[in-house]
Design a protein around this motif. Sequence first.
Motif, PDB file in Angstrom:
ATOM      1  N   ASN A   1     -39.759  91.112  63.573  1.00 29.68           N
ATOM      2  CA  ASN A   1     -40.491  89.999  63.858  1.00 29.68           C
ATOM      3  C   ASN A   1     -39.698  88.753  64.019  1.00 29.68           C
ATOM      4  O   ASN A   1     -38.929  88.834  62.692  1.00 29.68           O
ATOM      5  CB  ASN A   1     -41.563  89.858  63.164  1.00 29.68           C
ATOM      6  CG  ASN A   1     -42.855  90.692  63.775  1.00 29.68           C
ATOM      7  OD1 ASN A   1     -43.556  90.366  64.793  1.00 29.68           O
ATOM      8  ND2 ASN A   1     -43.037  91.851  62.978  1.00 29.68           N
TER       9      ASN A   1
ATOM     10  N   GLN B   1     -38.545  99.922  68.852  1.00 28.34           N
ATOM     11  CA  GLN B   1     -39.567  99.426  68.609  1.00 28.34           C
ATOM     12  C   GLN B   1     -40.142  98.015  68.976  1.00 28.34           C
ATOM     13  O   GLN B   1     -41.256  97.531  69.112  1.00 28.34           O
ATOM     14  CB  GLN B   1     -40.246  99.544  67.011  1.00 28.34           C
ATOM     15  CG  GLN B   1     -40.126 100.750  66.431  1.00 28.34           C
ATOM     16  CD  GLN B   1     -41.248 101.514  66.978  1.00 28.34           C
ATOM     17  OE1 GLN B   1     -42.424 101.048  67.616  1.00 28.34           O
ATOM     18  NE2 GLN B   1     -41.433 102.905  66.834  1.00 28.34           N
TER      19      GLN B   1
ATOM     20  N   ARG C   1     -40.522  91.216  68.145  1.00 26.98           N
ATOM     21  CA  ARG C   1     -41.729  90.329  68.510  1.00 26.98           C
ATOM     22  C   ARG C   1     -41.111  88.780  68.153  1.00 26.98           C
ATOM     23  O   ARG C   1     -40.917  88.726  67.111  1.00 26.98           O
ATOM     24  CB  ARG C   1     -42.927  90.486  67.958  1.00 26.98           C
ATOM     25  CG  ARG C   1     -44.048  89.403  68.244  1.00 26.98           C
ATOM     26  CD  ARG C   1     -45.477  89.825  67.766  1.00 26.98           C
ATOM     27  NE  ARG C   1     -45.877  91.506  68.058  1.00 26.98           N
ATOM     28  CZ  ARG C   1     -46.515  91.436  69.263  1.00 26.98           C
ATOM     29  NH1 ARG C   1     -46.936  90.580  70.284  1.00 26.98           N
ATOM     30  NH2 ARG C   1     -46.912  92.898  69.600  1.00 26.98           N
TER      31      ARG C   1
ATOM     32  N   PRO D   1     -50.820 102.447  70.689  1.00 29.85           N
ATOM     33  CA  PRO D   1     -51.167 101.412  69.975  1.00 29.85           C
ATOM     34  C   PRO D   1     -50.025 101.237  68.894  1.00 29.85           C
ATOM     35  O   PRO D   1     -49.984 102.176  68.126  1.00 29.85           O
ATOM     36  CB  PRO D   1     -52.414 101.435  69.614  1.00 29.85           C
ATOM     37  CG  PRO D   1     -53.181 102.223  70.549  1.00 29.85           C
ATOM     38  CD  PRO D   1     -52.037 103.309  70.949  1.00 29.85           C
ATOM     39  N   ASN D   2     -49.341 100.252  68.680  1.00 32.02           N
ATOM     40  CA  ASN D   2     -48.277 100.001  67.573  1.00 32.02           C
ATOM     41  C   ASN D   2     -47.084 100.813  67.819  1.00 32.02           C
ATOM     42  O   ASN D   2     -46.660 100.923  66.692  1.00 32.02           O
ATOM     43  CB  ASN D   2     -49.012  99.885  66.356  1.00 32.02           C
ATOM     44  CG  ASN D   2     -50.073  98.893  66.298  1.00 32.02           C
ATOM     45  OD1 ASN D   2     -49.931  97.506  66.732  1.00 32.02           O
ATOM     46  ND2 ASN D   2     -51.334  99.089  65.975  1.00 32.02           N
ATOM     47  N   GLN D   3     -46.917 101.446  68.893  1.00 30.54           N
ATOM     48  CA  GLN D   3     -45.735 102.318  69.034  1.00 30.54           C
ATOM     49  C   GLN D   3     -44.871 101.753  70.049  1.00 30.54           C
ATOM     50  O   GLN D   3     -45.320 101.074  70.914  1.00 30.54           O
ATOM     51  CB  GLN D   3     -46.122 103.951  69.107  1.00 30.54           C
ATOM     52  CG  GLN D   3     -46.854 104.226  67.997  1.00 30.54           C
ATOM     53  CD  GLN D   3     -47.083 105.882  68.119  1.00 30.54           C
ATOM     54  OE1 GLN D   3     -46.352 106.526  68.803  1.00 30.54           O
ATOM     55  NE2 GLN D   3     -48.284 106.123  67.573  1.00 30.54           N
TER      56      GLN D   3
END
Lengths: 114, 114
Positions: free
Chosen positions: A10, A107, A110, B40-42
Motif C-alpha cells: 500500500n 498481489q 494499492r 477476494p483479497n487475492q
Amino acid sequence: GAGVSQSPSNKVTEKGKDVELRCDPISGHTALYWYRQSLGQGLEFLIYFQGNSAPDKSGLPSDRFSAERTGGSVSTLTIQRTQQEDSAVYLCASSLGGGGTEAFFGQGTRLTVV
Amino acid sequence: AQSVTQLDSQVPVFEEAPVELRCNYSSSVSVYLFWYVQYPNQGLQLLLKYLSGSTLVESINGFEAEFNKSQTSFHLRKPSVHISDTAEYFCAVIKVSGTYKYIFGTGTRLKVLA
C-alpha cells in the motif's frame, strides 16, 4: 522467491509527489508485465519487458509514467508528479515468455493519491 | 490490435445453479485465450487456457470454456456453482506470435448467493 513479489503493498502519497513501485519476478522468468487495475476498468496494460528486447511501452498513459528492469530481473515503475486519477492497484506479472505460457501475478500495490 | 469484451460486469447466481460468463474477442491474428480468476483479497491466478487442439478446455474445479473461432468467443461455464466460486473473472488473449502482451477484458464479478 516462490512467487512474484511487489512492494509496497500500500502507498498513500500526496498529489504532485513521485512514487516508485517495485516488482521482483519469479526467478528465470524472462517476461515481465505491469498492469493497472481500476474499479470497472479491468486490467489496463502498461508495459512489457521480454529479455533484452526493447520494452513495449505502448500502454503507458503519459510521460509521467516510466519503468525499468535492471539485470533482467527486478523492475521499478515510477510515476512522477502523481495525480488523483493515478489512484489504482498496480499489478506486476511475470512469465517464461512465449504466447502460451501462464502469467503469474503479484498481489499488487494499492496506490492512493490524496 | 486485440481487444476483449466481457459484457456482464456482474452476475449474481444462486448456489448449485449453472452459470455462463461471456467473453468475446477481436483480433486480426491468431490468439491464445485465457481465463484468470481473482478471489477476494487475492491476486490473479490462471483458471484455464486454450492454446490448440480440443476447443473445450476444463479447470480442476469444474469450470470449462469452449473456444468458438467463428463467433470469436471463449465463454466460461460451470454446471453447478458453489459459494466459494464468488470472485472476479477475467478473460484474456495473447497473440500466438509477436509481442506477447496479455490483453484483458474488464472482468465479470460472479456473486454466488446462498
